[in-house]
Scaffold this motif. Sequence first.
Motif, PDB file in Angstrom:
ATOM      1  N   ASN A 236       8.563   7.072 -21.880  1.00 49.34           N
ATOM      2  CA  ASN A 236       7.263   6.623 -21.362  1.00 49.34           C
ATOM      3  C   ASN A 236       7.254   6.409 -19.853  1.00 49.34           C
ATOM      4  O   ASN A 236       6.804   5.368 -19.356  1.00 49.34           O
ATOM      5  N   VAL A 237       7.769   7.386 -19.129  1.00 47.67           N
ATOM      6  CA  VAL A 237       7.694   7.337 -17.661  1.00 47.67           C
ATOM      7  C   VAL A 237       7.138   8.654 -17.146  1.00 47.67           C
ATOM      8  O   VAL A 237       7.212   9.695 -17.813  1.00 47.67           O
ATOM      9  N   ASN A 238       6.591   8.588 -15.943  1.00 44.30           N
ATOM     10  CA  ASN A 238       6.070   9.779 -15.283  1.00 44.30           C
ATOM     11  C   ASN A 238       7.047  10.230 -14.210  1.00 44.30           C
ATOM     12  O   ASN A 238       7.344   9.482 -13.271  1.00 44.30           O
ATOM     13  N   VAL A 239       7.557  11.432 -14.360  1.00 46.71           N
ATOM     14  CA  VAL A 239       8.419  12.060 -13.353  1.00 46.71           C
ATOM     15  C   VAL A 239       7.892  13.470 -13.130  1.00 46.71           C
ATOM     16  O   VAL A 239       7.582  14.184 -14.097  1.00 46.71           O
TER      17      VAL A 239
ATOM     18  N   SER B 280       0.814  -1.211   0.000  1.00 45.42           N
ATOM     19  CA  SER B 280       0.000   0.000   0.000  1.00 45.42           C
ATOM     20  C   SER B 280       0.848   1.261   0.000  1.00 45.42           C
ATOM     21  O   SER B 280       0.365   2.346  -0.267  1.00 45.42           O
ATOM     22  N   LYS B 281       2.122   1.102   0.304  1.00 43.27           N
ATOM     23  CA  LYS B 281       3.020   2.252   0.391  1.00 43.27           C
ATOM     24  C   LYS B 281       3.846   2.347  -0.892  1.00 43.27           C
ATOM     25  O   LYS B 281       4.634   1.466  -1.202  1.00 43.27           O
ATOM     26  N   LYS B 282       3.655   3.403  -1.637  1.00 49.70           N
ATOM     27  CA  LYS B 282       4.367   3.584  -2.895  1.00 49.70           C
ATOM     28  C   LYS B 282       5.735   4.192  -2.629  1.00 49.70           C
ATOM     29  O   LYS B 282       5.868   5.177  -1.903  1.00 49.70           O
TER      30      LYS B 282
ATOM     31  N   PRO C 146       9.044   0.622 -11.526  1.00 54.27           N
ATOM     32  CA  PRO C 146       7.780   1.207 -11.997  1.00 54.27           C
ATOM     33  C   PRO C 146       6.759   1.459 -10.905  1.00 54.27           C
ATOM     34  O   PRO C 146       5.821   2.228 -11.115  1.00 54.27           O
ATOM     35  N   GLU C 147       6.963   0.852  -9.732  1.00 53.85           N
ATOM     36  CA  GLU C 147       6.052   1.117  -8.622  1.00 53.85           C
ATOM     37  C   GLU C 147       6.361   2.435  -7.923  1.00 53.85           C
ATOM     38  O   GLU C 147       5.598   2.889  -7.058  1.00 53.85           O
TER      39      GLU C 147
END
Length: 301
Positions: free
Chosen positions: A174-177, A125-127, A149-150
Amino acid sequence: MKIKAYRTQFIQVLSTIFDEGEAESFFYLILEEKKQLKRIDLALQPDLEFSDADFQIWNAILEQLKLEIPVQYLLGKTHFYGLEFEVNENVLIPRPETEELVQWIVESQKLEVPIAIGRSEKSESKKLKILDIGTGSGCIAISLAKNLPEAQVFAIDVSEKALATAKKNAANNNVNVTFIHKNILEVVSLSEYDGLEQEFDIIVSNPPYVRNLEKQEIKKNVLDNEPHLALFVEDDNALIFYRKIAELAKQNLTQNGQLFFEINQYLGKEMIALLENMNFKNVELRKDIYGNDRMTRSSVQ
């Protein structure tokens, strides 16, 4: 002209400036980019020829290489940790040593002991939250986002132009930063800024660390072309970025959170002393592939 013949000429010209192996590596980098040909292709097809247009392009590149402009800037890209990154005069060209730092971080997360039901001991539950300070091209942040990726990844830089390049690189890979424009030396608390998490599991930085007294050791192609803002610090305050980032890490790392640094190879002992004096725990100094003191890991408890 046959490409193999031009290759010989190309290497001969550049071998007066670079060593022969480096000149040869330039040739094959450009060959793959401009002609989509690899070394094996040329070996299997020795009669391949350059057109007149090819010849003009290659001669123009050769003239720029003779001026010691980095080949990565001429091609507009480089590879780092298995990914492709756009690079230009606003960002440093990523180094192999920095790949080792990324590998250390990735391994530190993937070595968690799995429990019987196939889940990691870390709560699902902890990212995982990661902050990269002084991101430049984004190579560290983006590589971590791709390989973990998590994770939720944030990145700070003082240069708006560098951040523009980093944003392109994140999109291309294709990554979110989440990118944030800040001068880290002016930041009082990381939790002050909208969109920035208050606590991180990992803070990583490859800040400026080359002292002015070491400029004579820097190759001309780096000294004349790569951004000095990202390279140099004053001789009498060489650890200014490390001290500031460590202070922020004390405030903003989670319990058992980790702080990773790429460091000046000549200041390993000073870095260990700085971290230990600031009460960081489990301080570890690691050498790079060349045997130089190059990176540290420490934690807060």
